[in-house]
Design a protein around this motif. Structure first.
Motif, PDB file in Angstrom:
ATOM      1  N   GLY A  74       0.853  -1.142   0.062  1.00  0.00           N
ATOM      2  CA  GLY A  74       0.096  -0.025  -0.134  1.00  0.00           C
ATOM      3  C   GLY A  74       0.781   1.116   0.140  1.00  0.00           C
ATOM      4  O   GLY A  74       0.430   2.333  -0.775  1.00  0.00           O
ATOM      5  N   TRP A  75       2.061   1.412   1.060  1.00  0.00           N
ATOM      6  CA  TRP A  75       2.865   2.303   0.910  1.00  0.00           C
ATOM      7  C   TRP A  75       3.459   2.492  -0.474  1.00  0.00           C
ATOM      8  O   TRP A  75       3.696   3.746  -1.051  1.00  0.00           O
ATOM      9  N   VAL A  76       4.123   1.347  -1.320  1.00  0.00           N
ATOM     10  CA  VAL A  76       4.633   1.553  -2.531  1.00  0.00           C
ATOM     11  C   VAL A  76       3.639   2.085  -3.482  1.00  0.00           C
ATOM     12  O   VAL A  76       3.890   3.012  -4.483  1.00  0.00           O
ATOM     13  N   ALA A  77       2.501   1.633  -3.603  1.00  0.00           N
ATOM     14  CA  ALA A  77       1.361   2.073  -4.437  1.00  0.00           C
ATOM     15  C   ALA A  77       1.139   3.417  -4.255  1.00  0.00           C
ATOM     16  O   ALA A  77       0.815   4.391  -5.415  1.00  0.00           O
ATOM     17  N   HIS A  78       1.272   3.869  -3.001  1.00  0.00           N
ATOM     18  CA  HIS A  78       0.870   5.385  -2.856  1.00  0.00           C
ATOM     19  C   HIS A  78       2.127   6.354  -3.174  1.00  0.00           C
ATOM     20  O   HIS A  78       2.032   7.362  -3.793  1.00  0.00           O
ATOM     21  N   GLN A  79       3.468   5.916  -2.670  1.00  0.00           N
ATOM     22  CA  GLN A  79       4.577   6.848  -2.910  1.00  0.00           C
ATOM     23  C   GLN A  79       5.270   6.635  -4.131  1.00  0.00           C
ATOM     24  O   GLN A  79       6.060   7.271  -4.406  1.00  0.00           O
ATOM     25  N   LYS A  80       5.053   5.362  -4.743  1.00  0.00           N
ATOM     26  CA  LYS A  80       5.860   4.918  -5.906  1.00  0.00           C
ATOM     27  C   LYS A  80       7.397   5.263  -5.873  1.00  0.00           C
ATOM     28  O   LYS A  80       7.953   6.127  -6.563  1.00  0.00           O
ATOM     29  N   PRO A  81       7.894   4.628  -4.952  1.00  0.00           N
ATOM     30  CA  PRO A  81       9.350   4.969  -4.619  1.00  0.00           C
ATOM     31  C   PRO A  81      10.359   4.328  -5.309  1.00  0.00           C
ATOM     32  O   PRO A  81       9.969   3.113  -6.137  1.00  0.00           O
ATOM     33  N   ASP A  82      11.513   4.649  -5.572  1.00  0.00           N
ATOM     34  CA  ASP A  82      12.745   3.931  -6.082  1.00  0.00           C
ATOM     35  C   ASP A  82      12.978   2.688  -5.178  1.00  0.00           C
ATOM     36  O   ASP A  82      12.753   2.778  -3.946  1.00  0.00           O
ATOM     37  N   LEU A  83      14.139   1.976  -5.559  1.00  0.00           N
ATOM     38  CA  LEU A  83      14.522   0.847  -4.847  1.00  0.00           C
ATOM     39  C   LEU A  83      15.097   1.406  -3.514  1.00  0.00           C
ATOM     40  O   LEU A  83      14.916   0.892  -2.315  1.00  0.00           O
ATOM     41  N   PRO A  84      16.309   2.445  -3.638  1.00  0.00           N
ATOM     42  CA  PRO A  84      16.679   2.960  -2.396  1.00  0.00           C
ATOM     43  C   PRO A  84      15.731   3.573  -1.515  1.00  0.00           C
ATOM     44  O   PRO A  84      15.881   3.536  -0.194  1.00  0.00           O
ATOM     45  N   THR A  85      14.838   4.017  -1.693  1.00  0.00           N
ATOM     46  CA  THR A  85      13.896   4.660  -0.869  1.00  0.00           C
ATOM     47  C   THR A  85      13.101   3.690  -0.029  1.00  0.00           C
ATOM     48  O   THR A  85      12.623   3.691   0.878  1.00  0.00           O
ATOM     49  N   MET A  86      12.939   2.521  -0.838  1.00  0.00           N
ATOM     50  CA  MET A  86      12.102   1.613  -0.343  1.00  0.00           C
ATOM     51  C   MET A  86      12.722   0.806   0.658  1.00  0.00           C
ATOM     52  O   MET A  86      12.110   0.466   1.741  1.00  0.00           O
ATOM     53  N   ALA A  87      13.945   0.601   0.367  1.00  0.00           N
ATOM     54  CA  ALA A  87      14.813   0.170   1.213  1.00  0.00           C
ATOM     55  C   ALA A  87      14.885   0.816   2.555  1.00  0.00           C
ATOM     56  O   ALA A  87      15.146   0.147   3.591  1.00  0.00           O
ATOM     57  N   LYS A  88      15.130   1.971   2.322  1.00  0.00           N
ATOM     58  CA  LYS A  88      15.121   2.981   3.778  1.00  0.00           C
ATOM     59  C   LYS A  88      13.812   2.894   4.557  1.00  0.00           C
ATOM     60  O   LYS A  88      14.064   2.870   5.673  1.00  0.00           O
ATOM     61  N   GLU A  89      12.701   2.747   3.728  1.00  0.00           N
ATOM     62  CA  GLU A  89      11.393   2.766   4.383  1.00  0.00           C
ATOM     63  C   GLU A  89      11.525   1.587   5.254  1.00  0.00           C
ATOM     64  O   GLU A  89      11.011   1.254   6.402  1.00  0.00           O
ATOM     65  N   ILE A  90      12.037   0.266   4.624  1.00  0.00           N
ATOM     66  CA  ILE A  90      11.675  -0.944   5.170  1.00  0.00           C
ATOM     67  C   ILE A  90      12.747  -0.879   6.602  1.00  0.00           C
ATOM     68  O   ILE A  90      12.251  -1.569   7.702  1.00  0.00           O
ATOM     69  N   SER A  91      13.876  -0.312   6.530  1.00  0.00           N
ATOM     70  CA  SER A  91      14.829  -0.277   7.695  1.00  0.00           C
ATOM     71  C   SER A  91      14.444   0.727   8.520  1.00  0.00           C
ATOM     72  O   SER A  91      14.355   0.279   9.821  1.00  0.00           O
ATOM     73  N   ARG A  92      13.557   1.827   8.180  1.00  0.00           N
ATOM     74  CA  ARG A  92      13.135   2.787   9.456  1.00  0.00           C
ATOM     75  C   ARG A  92      12.128   1.913   9.995  1.00  0.00           C
ATOM     76  O   ARG A  92      11.917   2.254  11.296  1.00  0.00           O
ATOM     77  N   ARG A  93      11.186   1.003   9.390  1.00  0.00           N
ATOM     78  CA  ARG A  93       9.949   0.485  10.421  1.00  0.00           C
ATOM     79  C   ARG A  93      10.558  -0.477  10.932  1.00  0.00           C
ATOM     80  O   ARG A  93       9.975  -1.089  11.772  1.00  0.00           O
ATOM     81  N   GLY A  94      12.021  -0.982  10.811  1.00  0.00           N
ATOM     82  CA  GLY A  94      12.651  -1.976  11.789  1.00  0.00           C
ATOM     83  C   GLY A  94      12.153  -3.618  11.162  1.00  0.00           C
ATOM     84  O   GLY A  94      12.416  -4.036  12.125  1.00  0.00           O
ATOM     85  N   TRP A  95      11.805  -3.651  10.290  1.00  0.00           N
ATOM     86  CA  TRP A  95      11.345  -5.021   9.713  1.00  0.00           C
ATOM     87  C   TRP A  95      12.545  -5.897   9.196  1.00  0.00           C
ATOM     88  O   TRP A  95      12.436  -7.174   9.482  1.00  0.00           O
ATOM     89  N   LEU A  96      13.626  -5.111   8.596  1.00  0.00           N
ATOM     90  CA  LEU A  96      14.659  -5.985   8.081  1.00  0.00           C
ATOM     91  C   LEU A  96      16.046  -5.297   8.572  1.00  0.00           C
ATOM     92  O   LEU A  96      15.877  -4.164   8.689  1.00  0.00           O
TER      93      LEU A  96
END
Length: 738
Positions: free
Chosen positions: A31-53
């Protein structure tokens, strides 16, 4: 768009197939990807920020290697802890037992060599025979999956002794002796199981961050002492190669590494104690061969020229531990631990912190000494099984005055090591009675030149003390401006003298800003260019108390707010720990809150006006405050309305030092106690504020304050436990405040 052309889609497909995220997390992320349409580095930072990986897991998923993150269907790899010649050690999570572990995997390419596979199997066998001991890392599991061999050990959240000394410098005498004493107890336990470590060195001793027992790790070079040793079947090393580290290698191990016993480990542990006390290896050399020759031919290094505060008995102990002949050293690690015990800090009452763990060879119940609380173990009359009886040290007086504060010695100390020749020559294959090394080591000084020798030693001692004092006076190397691993840009300030406070003619002046006084701030030091953001705070702390983040659409770049003074300091502590080992990290430097003087110096940026931009400042462009159309310091359009939350960091004009939002946005914690009369008798050189108080200094004003309350000199005090959605912080990187 096909996944082949869209790296983000490919990455998401890898996440779906690897099983690292739950179905709910995948739905939320999509849902976040569909809304933000991020590139790969931004998506990776978001996953790290959420503490998932972890960052390591994200990289492996992006490379299409997610399947390798799960070992044996049970151990989920989290990060790389270290790497050696035989393999790599990971931090992993045991999904079956719900705990973090250390998992060592042998390199697959090493398996083509049967000797390498045999060496790994030998390590597992040796470790598996060890019973649990508080000073030895515990082996939990071992197996083979396909062509990968691995072993699982307890995970220790700590720092090895090499990094500890590199970061802090030479350790206090009680602390260094206690670390080595505990390592010796672990070594005693290993030797009773028939193991020789063979690679004792500072990096194989782990000191836990949160306290607890010191751990001896990496018995990867251990060999079962009782195992049969025919000519080829158990010889893991090739002829002519030495097992061990040249900086701490016993002389006999340099000659024949396969026939040494635990006394070689005692020698290495003595060298490690020398390193912990001085920050130097026992012998310097341009290459490993030169170091090995010095271990075999030169006397043990003197301690007191490098540590004048060390008692002479401690130097004698190190010389005893590092005696050239094994029979002249302590014959068991327990003897070494007992000899060090008087130099260790006293234990807390009732903790038994100095008691050797029970078991064969450790002696009767500990006894209490009248000079210190706690307990001290006594050795058995017989040495630990399988070890020779300790050889008494000839010629050393049975009683001698012990250094004050350390308690009486547990064992007689040996005489100083005789001084053999330091001639460098090729090592013979064996040591016999005709060996020139042995003849020199057994030689004694003639009586005649004693006075000459004492005079020379006195000169050397004077020179050593002078050099030591020069080293103490030298400052640590200063790093260049940098952006740290959390994305914080640190701006270098050289320090200088400025006039702190404000005159009573300044608009908005308050009595606690007087009198104006000259202050010198020592440099260089570094200041974060912006206030700490929500994203940076969450990434390090794993939570975020910010109120502004709950209403802002994109809160990650807003300054964190609602943080207590203690939480800001904890952030600094964790950041210091995280950054240790980074290229810009320096010994005796730390992240911390700025002192009030450092903050005002950084804010003024060489100006003496009410604000860094002159007499007035522009709302939104130069600072974020509460415009009301009446404040003499503001320049603002009457139609502008106050902001409901702070502005993203770094959006206003920086001051002349390159620092953003020093005026307004969020107010910032400082390290000093606040007192309204603090300036009346303040120190002029690098002041750190009052000695005590009930409130801490807050500087800079906020988005809810009038422009006059965001001046360079404006100050207030807030209780350190209070939370306000107008208060955040920025950090400095600087030498530790003493």
């Amino acid at each position: 768009m096909s996944s082949a052309a869209d790296p983000t889609a490919t990455f998401f497909q890898n996440l779906q197939s690897c099983g690292l995220l739950t179905a709910a997390q995948l739905r939320e992320l999509w849902g976040w990807v569909a809304h933000q349409k991020p590139d790969l580095p931004t998506m990776a930072k978001e996953i790290s920020r959420r503490g998932w990986l972890t960052a390591f897991q994200i990289k492996e998923v992006a490379r299409g290697r997610a399947a390798a993150l799960l070992v044996a269907g049970r151990y989920r790899l989290l990060d790389v802890l270290g790497e050696g010649g035989m393999g790599r050690v990971y931090k992993a999570h045991d999904t079956k037992m719900g705990r973090d572990v250390a998992l060592k995997v042998i390199r697959k390419e090493k398996l083509v060599n049967p000797a390498a596979a045999g060496r790994f199997a030998q390590e597992i066998l040796a470790l598996g025979q060890l019973t649990k001991h508080p000073n030895v890392v515990e082996v939990l599991d071992a197996d083979q999956v396909g062509d990968s061999h691995y072993c699982v050990m307890e995970y220790i959240d700590g720092s090895d002794l090499t990094r500890t000394v590199r970061d802090r410098g030479p350790l206090p005498i009680p602390e260094a002796c206690e670390i080595i004493r505990q390592a010796a107890l672990g070594l005693q336990h290993a030797s009773e199981s028939g193991l020789v470590h063979r690679d004792i060195k500072p990096s194989n001793i782990i000191v836990p961050r949160a306290g607890g027992p010191v751990k001896l790790v990496d018995l990867g070079l251990a060999r079962l002492m009782g195992a049969p040793a025919d000519e080829d079947s158990h010889r893991i090393t090739q002829e002519g190669f030495v097992i061990g580290t040249p900086d701490f290698l016993a002389p006999e191990q340099a000659r024949d590494p396969m026939s040494v016993d635990v006394r070689a480990d005692i020698y290495a542990l003595g060298g490690t104690l020398f390193y912990a006390l001085t920050g130097r290896a026992p012998y310097e050399g341009g290459n490993p061969t030169e170091k090995l020759l010095k271990h075999c031919t030169e006397p043990p290094p003197p301690l007191r020229p490098l540590r004048p505060d060390a008692p002479p008995q401690l130097e004698h102990l190190i010389h005893w531990f590092m005696a050239k002949r094994p029979e002249d050293r302590p014959q068991a690690p327990l003897h070494m631990a007992l000899a060090l015990q008087p130099f260790c800090p006293p234990p807390a009452p009732g903790t038994g912190a100095f008691a050797a763990p029970g078991g064969a060879g450790y002696g009767p119940a500990p006894v209490r000494h009248p000079r210190a609380s706690g307990t001290y173990p006594l050795p058995h009359a017989a040495p630990a099984r399988g070890l020779p009886r300790a050889r008494p040290s000839p010629g050393y007086p049975p009683a001698y005055p012990h250094p004050p504060g350390y308690g009486p010695p547990a064992l007689p100390l040996p005489p100083p090591e005789p001084s053999p020749s330091n001639q460098v020559f090729k090592l013979p294959p064996q040591a016999t009675d005709r060996d020139p090394i042995r003849r020199r080591s057994e030689a004694r000084f003639p009586v005649g030149p004693v006075l000459v020798a004492l005079g020379a030693l006195f000169v050397v001692a004077v020179i050593g003390i002078a050099v030591y004092r020069l080293l103490l006076q030298s400052q640590p190397a200063v790093p260049e401006p940098f952006t740290n691993t959390s994305g914080m840009k640190l701006v270098r300030l050289e320090g200088g003298t400025f006039r702190m406070g404000s005159p009573d003619t300044e608009p908005g002046h308050r009595p606690d800003e007087a009198p104006v006084h000259e202050v010198t701030v020592r440099g260089p030091f570094f200041v974060s260019a912006t206030e700490i953001t929500n994203g940076q705070y969450f990434k390090l702390m794993g939570s975020n108390p910010s109120k502004g983040a709950k209403i802002a659409a994109r809160p990650e770049h807003l300054p964190v707010d609602n943080v207590t003074w203690d939480e800001a300091n904890e952030f600094c502590r964790k950041l210091t720990e995280k950054e240790r080992g980074s290229p810009w990290a320096r010994k005796n430097w730390e992240y911390r809150l700025p002192t009030e003087a450092e903050w005002e110096y950084a804010c003024r940026a060489g100006t003496a006006t009410p604000v860094a931009f002159g007499e007035r400042m522009v709302f939104g462009n130069q600072a974020v405050f509460k415009p009301d159309g009446t404040d003499p310091l503001e320049i603002a359009d009457e139609t502008l309305r106050p902001l409901p939350v702070p502005q993203e960091t770094g959006k206003t004009e920086p001051n002349k030092f390159g620092l953003y939002d020093m005026h307004g946005n969020v107010a910032e914690w400082c390290s000093d106690w606040y007192k309204s009369e603090a300036y009346r008798d303040a120190a002029k050189d690098n002041p750190t504020g009052p000695a005590d108080g009930d409130r801490r200094v807050v500087r800079g004003g906020s988005f809810r304050d009038a422009a006059s309350l965001t001046r360079s000199a404006a100050r207030t005090g807030v209780r350190p436990t209070d939370r306000h959605d107008t208060i955040g912080f920025r950090i400095v990187y600087a030498p530790v405040v003493k």
